[in-house]
Structure formats: structure tokens, C-alpha cells
Design a protein around this motif. Structure first.
Motif, PDB file in Angstrom:
ATOM      1  N   PRO A   1      23.149  38.395 -36.519  1.00 28.31           N
ATOM      2  CA  PRO A   1      24.554  39.152 -36.317  1.00 28.31           C
ATOM      3  C   PRO A   1      24.754  39.359 -34.702  1.00 28.31           C
ATOM      4  CG  PRO A   1      23.084  40.575 -37.551  1.00 28.31           C
ATOM      5  CD  PRO A   1      22.227  39.303 -37.198  1.00 28.31           C
ATOM      6  N   ASP A   2      23.710  39.147 -33.906  1.00 29.31           N
ATOM      7  CA  ASP A   2      24.122  39.121 -32.488  1.00 29.31           C
ATOM      8  C   ASP A   2      24.713  37.941 -32.054  1.00 29.31           C
ATOM      9  OD1 ASP A   2      22.835  41.811 -31.812  1.00 29.31           O
ATOM     10  OD2 ASP A   2      20.830  40.565 -31.625  1.00 29.31           O
ATOM     11  N   TRP A   3      23.932  36.905 -32.614  1.00 26.96           N
ATOM     12  CA  TRP A   3      24.815  35.490 -32.242  1.00 26.96           C
ATOM     13  C   TRP A   3      26.318  35.466 -32.920  1.00 26.96           C
ATOM     14  CZ3 TRP A   3      23.425  32.217 -28.775  1.00 26.96           C
ATOM     15  CH2 TRP A   3      22.125  32.048 -28.497  1.00 26.96           C
ATOM     16  N   GLY A   4      26.673  35.954 -34.014  1.00 23.04           N
ATOM     17  CA  GLY A   4      28.188  36.129 -34.450  1.00 23.04           C
ATOM     18  C   GLY A   4      28.866  37.241 -33.621  1.00 23.04           C
ATOM     19  N   TYR A   5      28.326  37.934 -32.827  1.00 20.92           N
ATOM     20  CA  TYR A   5      29.028  38.811 -32.100  1.00 20.92           C
ATOM     21  C   TYR A   5      29.318  38.240 -30.638  1.00 20.92           C
ATOM     22  CZ  TYR A   5      30.328  43.196 -29.244  1.00 20.92           C
ATOM     23  OH  TYR A   5      31.162  44.106 -28.509  1.00 20.92           O
ATOM     24  N   ILE A   6      28.192  37.791 -30.092  1.00 19.82           N
ATOM     25  CA  ILE A   6      28.488  36.723 -28.979  1.00 19.82           C
ATOM     26  C   ILE A   6      29.572  35.429 -29.155  1.00 19.82           C
ATOM     27  CG2 ILE A   6      27.223  35.015 -27.542  1.00 19.82           C
ATOM     28  CD1 ILE A   6      24.496  36.543 -27.856  1.00 19.82           C
ATOM     29  N   ALA A   7      29.458  35.136 -30.170  1.00 27.62           N
ATOM     30  CA  ALA A   7      30.498  34.057 -30.485  1.00 27.62           C
ATOM     31  C   ALA A   7      31.797  34.587 -30.594  1.00 27.62           C
ATOM     32  CB  ALA A   7      30.250  33.405 -31.732  1.00 27.62           C
ATOM     33  N   ASP A   8      31.998  35.629 -31.067  1.00 30.44           N
ATOM     34  CA  ASP A   8      33.168  36.545 -31.277  1.00 30.44           C
ATOM     35  C   ASP A   8      33.932  36.687 -29.793  1.00 30.44           C
ATOM     36  OD1 ASP A   8      33.526  36.405 -34.199  1.00 30.44           O
ATOM     37  OD2 ASP A   8      32.616  38.148 -34.271  1.00 30.44           O
ATOM     38  N   GLN A   9      32.709  37.206 -28.798  1.00 27.78           N
ATOM     39  CA  GLN A   9      33.328  37.670 -27.528  1.00 27.78           C
ATOM     40  C   GLN A   9      33.776  36.619 -26.796  1.00 27.78           C
ATOM     41  OE1 GLN A   9      33.323  40.729 -25.616  1.00 27.78           O
ATOM     42  NE2 GLN A   9      33.171  41.836 -27.833  1.00 27.78           N
ATOM     43  N   VAL A  10      32.737  35.571 -26.887  1.00 22.78           N
ATOM     44  CA  VAL A  10      33.131  34.264 -26.035  1.00 22.78           C
ATOM     45  C   VAL A  10      34.490  33.705 -26.679  1.00 22.78           C
ATOM     46  CG1 VAL A  10      32.536  31.870 -25.470  1.00 22.78           C
ATOM     47  CG2 VAL A  10      30.787  33.717 -25.240  1.00 22.78           C
TER      48      VAL A  10
END
Lengths: 220, 220
Positions: A200-209
DNA sequence: GTCTATAAAGGGATAGAC
DNA sequence: GTCTATCCCTTTATAGAC
């Protein structure tokens, strides 16, 4: 340019052999994987052949048997890494729809970082420091890719598809953000208060970027 | 905790001495400057005491006289670097006007990168790899700064001063962009087709980066 | 404080048996 | 192809004269 014999592939760099050499390729892969981890952790000079060998329960001599010298091993690793990186920007074309293209590019890039975090660190060292392979042709290729894809961005600007940006610098900014999540994982883990980044962290990071990139271009 | 004698400063780490040790401080500075260049170019393990000494025409033994071991020299250098870095984000406060604060922060950060490019590379290695000083208290401080300044950004969001972003990740993105111009200068020089970045280049870079940041926050 | 000479350790590379 | 034992160079660190 002699014709290859029957059952033997004509390979310049000793890459893929169809019939013979299954064990050979398997050993090379194991060594390259270990080298990726160790070189990422300690850098080229700091890594030792002994540690690479020990981490896969193999005598040092075998690594020299397959790759010759430490420097050749490093160069082979960089080639292997660049090869996979090369195509992450394929989706950036003049005719592509900017929003979808940028989104896909960033998600693929971050996904690669997540799957091969050590590779990203090694690549970072090649670009930042004096190490073997820091002056090679394939790095010139990387620069050419950045240049040509920068022109794609510029073309989008000219066609009024996105807000004005300098294509090359904007691409560098995207590259920088994704690279950061590989290089500074230790720092980030400290900030985020976790031992490691979860799915989920990676998903959140991708959303932000992705969100940041699209806002800059005015197409969120 | 004995009281310091007359004319002698009470310093825990042997930092500043008022009366005695002018030569000492001068030598330490020369060595630290040389170390910064050499460690940046080759990394911790790749750098040699001999090269550091030779680059300033000093015998190796002198460096050991002043700093003891290679590792202690590296740690002292990192402390020196972090000390200067520490205050670049001071302008980010809850009561500050976001546009001016972000602009100042980025310009100061980039200016520091321009003035001390080697320092930025060393700092990058500390965060990315297993080297001495990668687990020190002052790095924990850096993380705390990132955390607290991230909360400042979050406060701006809550006050509807800027468009929604995750404060920590946004700060990391800013950090990443500025760090990139230090780490990847070789690559950038290739892309920009110049041997080195000129004064106008840095101005242009700052304009681009600031513009990106402000657009993300919706306050350009 | 500065320097030369050298000790001590680590690590890349290879020889040669199996 | 695999492994052990070893060579030898590089580099850190120090001893001790000046």
C-alpha cells in the motif's frame, strides 16, 4: 562474421546460449543477483568479492572464473541494469495522450524501483561517482533517451497539450523523485517510522508522485 | 565536567579553540576540504588517505595526526556538512507565507548545492549506502527536521493556503529534485551538452524547480 | 607539528588439484 | 566446472627521527 555452427548461437558478448551452458547461465545469474545487492550496499570500492561469493555460498574463485575481474563483473551488472531501465520511457511519444503517458511512465518506473531496489542504487552510483562504467556508451544512450523524450515533452507544450515546462528539466525532476525512493530508503523508513515500505505504501507513493507531475503540467 | 582553564574554550568535540591552535584549525579545514572532494568522487571505500593527502601536498601521516582514522575523518566531514545543511529549511514555518517560504527554501538549497557540490554527493552516499556515520544521531536529527517541516506543509493544507499534498512526501520530492542536481551532474552535463553548469544555468534551474513546486501547491 | 619509513591487514587475483 | 591454498599488491595506520 563467421557463421555460427549448428546449435550454437552467434553471440558477441557471450549472452544467451540455446543448447549448451544452462549451468553457466544459472551461475552467472546467481552471481549477478548477489553482486547487485552487495554493490548497492557498499558501493563499487566497498564491496568485496569475498562477501559476494559468501552470500551465495560460492568460492571467490568461481566468480573470477565467470566474470574475470571485479571491474568486469561490475560492468556486466550495469549493462544488465540499464537494459531493463531503457524501456521505461517508451510510452512517452509525441502522439500519446500526456496524462495517460506520464502516469504510465511514473508507475512503471516506481514499480521497477520497488522490484529491483538494489539496481536503482547501483545505477545511482554510476551516475554520481567515479566508478567503472561511468563513461560507457550505454550511458551515452541513457542521455540520448532523456534528450529525445525531453523533446517529446517540448512538443506537447508546443501543441498546447500541457502547461509550459522545459522538457529536459521536467523529465529530470520525474527521474529524481523516483530515484529518490530507491537511494534514500533508509532515510524514508526513518521518516515514515516503518522498517520497510509495504505494498500500500508504494501505491500511495505512486499516487502522490503522479499527482505532482500532472499538476505541474496542468492536466490533473 | 571540569571547568575550562583561562583562555581555553570548553569544547566537547575539539571544535573551536579561541587562543591556541590557529594552525591546527587551518590544517583541519584544508584536510576536510580535500576529503570532501575525494570522498565525493570515489565514495568512502574508494577514497584513499594517500590521495587526500597528495591533493593538498601533505604527508599522509599528518591526516592521521589530526583525525586519527579514515573513519573518524569521514564522520567529522559528515558532521561538518550536516551542520550547514540543517538550517536550509528554517524558513518553512506555519505562519510563513507559503509562496515566499517555498521559493526561499528551494533557492537556498540549490545555492548550497552550487557552492558545495561535493558536500551534497557525500551526504547522498551517507543516506544511500552502508558507510560510517549512516546510523548517527545527527542523521536522526535530519529525519526529525523532515518530519517537523512536513507537518508545517500539512498545516498549510489544513489552513487552505495550498492545494492538498502529503507534507512529508512533498518535501521529499523537493529534496529529491535539488539533490539530483548534485548527484547527477555528470549526466546532466551530458544532456545539456556543456562541460559545467554556469551561473545563468543555476538561475534557470532554480526558476524551473520553483515553478514546479508552486504549481503543485496551486499558488504560482 | 611535520615528515620518512615501515609494519600489519585486507582483498583481488591465480595456480593447480579434483 | 568447482574448490583450496596462496601470492602479491594496495592501503591503513604507526613508530620514531627531526
Amino acid at each position: 562474421m563467421a557463421a555460427a555452427g549448428p546449435g550454437i548461437a552467434a553471440d558477441g558478448q557471450g549472452q544467451a546460449r540455446p543448447r549448451k551452458g544452462r549451468i553457466r547461465e544459472e551461475s552467472r545469474r546467481r552471481i549477478l543477483d548477489a553482486a547487485e545487492r552487495i554493490f548497492a550496499r557498499h558501493g563499487f570500492a566497498g564491496a568485496t568479492m569475498a562477501e559476494i561469493a559468501q552470500s551465495i555460498g560460492m568460492p571467490k574463485a568461481n566468480i573470477h572464473y565467470y566474470f574475470g575481474t571485479k571491474e568486469e563483473l561490475y560492468r556486466a551488472l550495469v549493462v544488465d541494469i540499464v537494459e531493463e531501465w531503457r524501456h521505461t520511457s517508451d510510452c512517452l511519444t509525441v502522439d500519446a495522450e500526456p496524462r495517460a503517458a506520464i502516469t504510465q511512465f511514473l508507475r512503471e518506473k516506481l514499480d521497477l524501483t520497488r522490484r529491483r531496489p538494489h539496481a536503482a542504487k547501483v545505477f545511482g552510483e554510476v551516475n554520481a561517482r567515479a566508478v567503472p562504467a561511468d563513461d560507457q556508451d550505454y550511458l551515452e544512450d541513457v542521455r540520448r533517451v532523456l534528450e529525445s523524450k525531453g523533446q517529446v515533452i517540448d512538443a506537447w507544450v508546443a501543441a498546447k497539450k500541457i502547461q509550459p515546462v522545459d522538457g529536459r528539466h521536467f523529465l529530470m525532476a520525474l527521474w529524481a523523485m523516483t530515484q529518490y525512493y530507491a537511494d534514500f530508503d533508509g532515510q524514508m523508513r526513518g521518516v515514515l517510522g516503518k522498517p520497510g515500505l509495504t505494498e500500500p505504501d508504494w501505491g500511495y507513493i505512486a499516487d502522490q508522485v503522479v499527482s505532482y507531475a500532472l499538476r505541474v503540467l496542468g492536466i490533473e
